[in-house]
Scaffold this motif. Structure first.
Motif, short mmCIF file in Angstrom:
data_model
loop_
_atom_site.label_atom_id
_atom_site.label_comp_id
_atom_site.label_asym_id
_atom_site.label_seq_id
_atom_site.Cartn_x
_atom_site.Cartn_y
_atom_site.Cartn_z
N THR A 47 0.87 -1.35 0.27
CA THR A 47 -0.06 0.05 0.13
C THR A 47 0.80 1.16 -0.06
OG1 THR A 47 -1.69 -0.97 1.21
CG2 THR A 47 -1.78 1.15 1.27
N GLU A 89 -7.03 0.65 -0.76
CA GLU A 89 -7.34 -0.62 -0.19
C GLU A 89 -8.49 -0.19 0.90
OE1 GLU A 89 -3.95 -1.28 2.13
OE2 GLU A 89 -5.00 -2.97 3.29
N ASP A 165 -5.63 -1.55 -5.31
CA ASP A 165 -4.94 -1.97 -4.08
C ASP A 165 -5.83 -2.98 -3.35
OD1 ASP A 165 -3.54 -2.40 -1.66
OD2 ASP A 165 -3.41 -0.47 -1.14
N GLU A 166 -5.52 -4.15 -3.42
CA GLU A 166 -6.11 -5.50 -2.80
C GLU A 166 -7.77 -5.54 -3.36
OE1 GLU A 166 -5.20 -7.52 0.32
OE2 GLU A 166 -3.34 -6.06 1.00
MG LIG Z 1 -2.02 -2.71 2.03
#
Ligand SMILES: [Mg+2]
Ligand SMILES: Nc1ncnc2c1ncn2[C@@H]1O[C@H](COP(=O)(O)OP(=O)(O)OP(=O)(O)O)[C@@H](O)[C@H]1O
Lengths: 259, 293
Positions: A47, A89, A165-166
């Protein structure tokens, strides 16, 4: 990869949270049209890399070069206007705005009205669920729907480079497959280059062209995804295929961190 | 009948002063939602707005509407500058520092107004001064009615602005999730300064609406304390809550002034504040989803 053609080149960045060094000299490239993934465990610094690229954090050292221009240290709204859109995220949707308003905010910096309307339809085409919920508050959506919204909202900014992000975080396996199919379509159909950060190595390696593996703030491995998938370390620790050896047992603690 | 008419009059008068509290409280809430700062100088900005209008209308002899409009614009610009030059710098500092800073700014504004406009009460002629309207046999002052009508119109305009315009929605977005707003390319700092401008402009409107009812003087900013009670009553984070809270405080205050022993009027807002904090600290209009910064 040759340095001349890279759309984004992150060179030797070091980023700190106060006295804590989270990124210890990371170099990576994203070429035009590519999907690049960064794999790593909790706290590895994934991140932080994306935050450094989008200007939320400034690197202490190193460069972030986008289309030949150093953007390190720029404010995030400026970076976005350069063509880098970030799906953060945890989704970070605007909870009290409707889905439609969230998407309109994604296009805040744009003034090409017709094209914005066109892109809105495109997002609804990728995620019909969002169209059904267009006038619902985003805070009331399910996690999966919020993820669709976060990706679409970033897409509304007309990115040249999309930072994800993810996107798999907290979603069911079926939904993960669906969303990654669409990520791939976005890349192929719209020519958007993508930098994808993931813990779910399986889906990330299947989706991306090129991959980096990061451990405690450093890149420890990089290669074409097809080749990364064949590497023993990756198989062991990232894809959960057990060929337990001495090393496997020695690093079981870390392995437990992987999904 | 006599009693009912009396009661209606009290309620209208109370609602009118309540609208003023509500408008100041609105400023508290807008700024709090955006930046998590409580601007204790909000009442003093109202005072400045009133004085600016006084200069434009009474001293320079401008037409009331033109003077009022310019006073609101000037005060709003002042609010913008206040954030851009001063308050932006303390974002991220402890709450305590922010509280002290805005309290201190209030002192400075009062001293400044004293030097420029003096310590005597002043007023200016408005289209509503000393006129009445009849409403079903009840005689009401146009001044009070104009406050209520003005507040309703202003709230309508603000509602449309915040919900129908891109800029207004961006203000909501920046207040709900600052980081995500940055990611969207929204210039969050400018947006916050614009929110300060709106809050200051609203306070100026309140000061101008109030001027036929009460004189303008250096200490009128202490109305802000009653408005603070209104904001807390409304849930400190809810815009309708701030307005409803203001109206409730205003009406309760009027009724207390008439039916209870002398002096009770002045403590009503404090009693309301205490009662809310003890009985329902989240206010009447609590928002359930937590804000992320
Ligand atoms: Mg992260
Ligand atoms: N706000 C912060 N303050 C201090 N340290 C932080 C902060 N955020 C992250 N860190 C530290 O920086 C390092 C990298 O964090 P980062 O969030 O980039 O990890 P990540 O790879 O994204 O992890 P995850 O998979 O859990 O999201 C971690 O060691 C973390 O403890």
């Amino acid at each position: 990869m040759s340095a001349t053609e890279a759309l984004l080149r992150v060179a030797n960045i070091e980023t700190y949270y106060g006295p804590i060094q989270a990124i210890r000299g990371v170099t990576l490239d994203v070429n035009q049209g590519q999907i690049v993934t960064v794999l790593g465990a909790n706290g590895a610094g994934k991140t932080t890399i994306l935050k450094t690229i989008s200007g939320v954090m400034d690197p202490e050292r190193g460069q972030v070069v986008f289309e030949g221009k150093n953007i390190a240290g720029m404010k995030p709204d400026r970076v976005m206007r350069e063509g880098i859109c970030h799906s953060p995220e945890g989704r970070e949707v605007f909870p009290f705005l409707t889905v439609h308003e969230n998407l309109v905010m994604g296009a805040y910096s744009r003034h090409d009205k017709d094209e914005v309307a066109h892109d809105l339809e495109a997002c609804f085409g990728y995620f019909p669920r969002l169209k059904e919920r267009a006038h619902q508050r985003a805070g009331l959506l399910s996690g999966g729907e919020q993820q669709m919204l976060a990706i679409s909202r970033a897409l509304m900014g007309k990115p040249k480079l999309l930072l994800l992000d993810e996107p798999s975080l907290g979603l069911s396996p079926i939904l993960v497959t669906q969303i990654f199919d669409i990520v791939k379509r976005i890349n192929r159909e719209r020519g958007v280059s993508i930098l994808l950060v993931e813990q779910n190595a399986h889906i990330a390696l299947k989706t991306a062209d090129y991959g980096y593996v990061i451990e405690v703030g450093r890149i420890v491995m990089e290669d074409e995804c097809v080749r990364l998938m064949e590497k023993d370390d990756i198989k062991e620790f990232y894809l959960g295929q057990k060929e337990a050896g001495v090393r496997g047992r020695r690093r079981w603690k870390r392995k437990k961190l992987w999904r | 009948m006599e009693d009912a008419a009396r009661l209606l009059q009290l309620v209208v008068n109370g609602a009118a002063s309540g609208c003023i509290y509500g408008l100041i409280a609105l400023g508290f809430v807008l700024i709090y939602k955006a930046t998590e700062m409580i601007n204790f100088a909000q009442g003093d900005i109202l005072m400045l707005g009133g004085f600016v209008a006084f200069t434009l209308i009474a001293t320079w002899g401008l037409n009331y509407w033109l003077g009022a409009f310019l006073a609101v614009v000037i005060t709003a610009a002042f609010g913008f500058a206040l954030d851009a030059l001063v308050l932006r710098r303390v974002i991220g500092q402890p709450q305590f520092a922010v509280v002290m800073l805005t309290l201190g700014l209030g002192f400075i504004f009062r001293a400044f107004a004293g030097i420029v406009w003096g310590y005597d009460s002043v007023g200016f002629e408005t289209p509503f001064t000393n006129r009445t309207v009849r409403l079903g046999g009840v005689v009401l002052g146009q001044d009070n009615v104009s406050i209520i009508v003005g507040t309703v119109i202003l709230c309508l305009v603000l509602y449309l602005f915040f919900n129908r315009t891109r800029l207004g929605i961006a203000m909501q977005a920046s207040s709900q999730n600052q980081l995500a707003a940055y990611y969207m390319g929204i210039p969050v700092r400018t947006i916050f300064s614009l929110i300060w401008a709106i809050s200051a402009g609203v306070a100026a409107v309140a000061g101008i609406l109030l001027s036929p009812v009460s004189m303008i003087d250096v200490n009128m900013g202490f109305l802000g304390i009653k408005a603070f009670a209104a904001a807390v009553l409304g849930g400190f984070g809810s815009i309708p809550g701030a307005l409803v809270g203001g109206v409730i405080v205003g009406i309760v205050e009027q009724l207390a002034g008439y039916y209870l022993p002398p002096g009770s009027q002045d403590v009503t807002s404090n009693v309301v504040l205490l009662a809310v904090l003890i009985l329902r600290p989240e206010g009447l209009f609590a928002q359930n989803i937590r804000k992320r910064v």
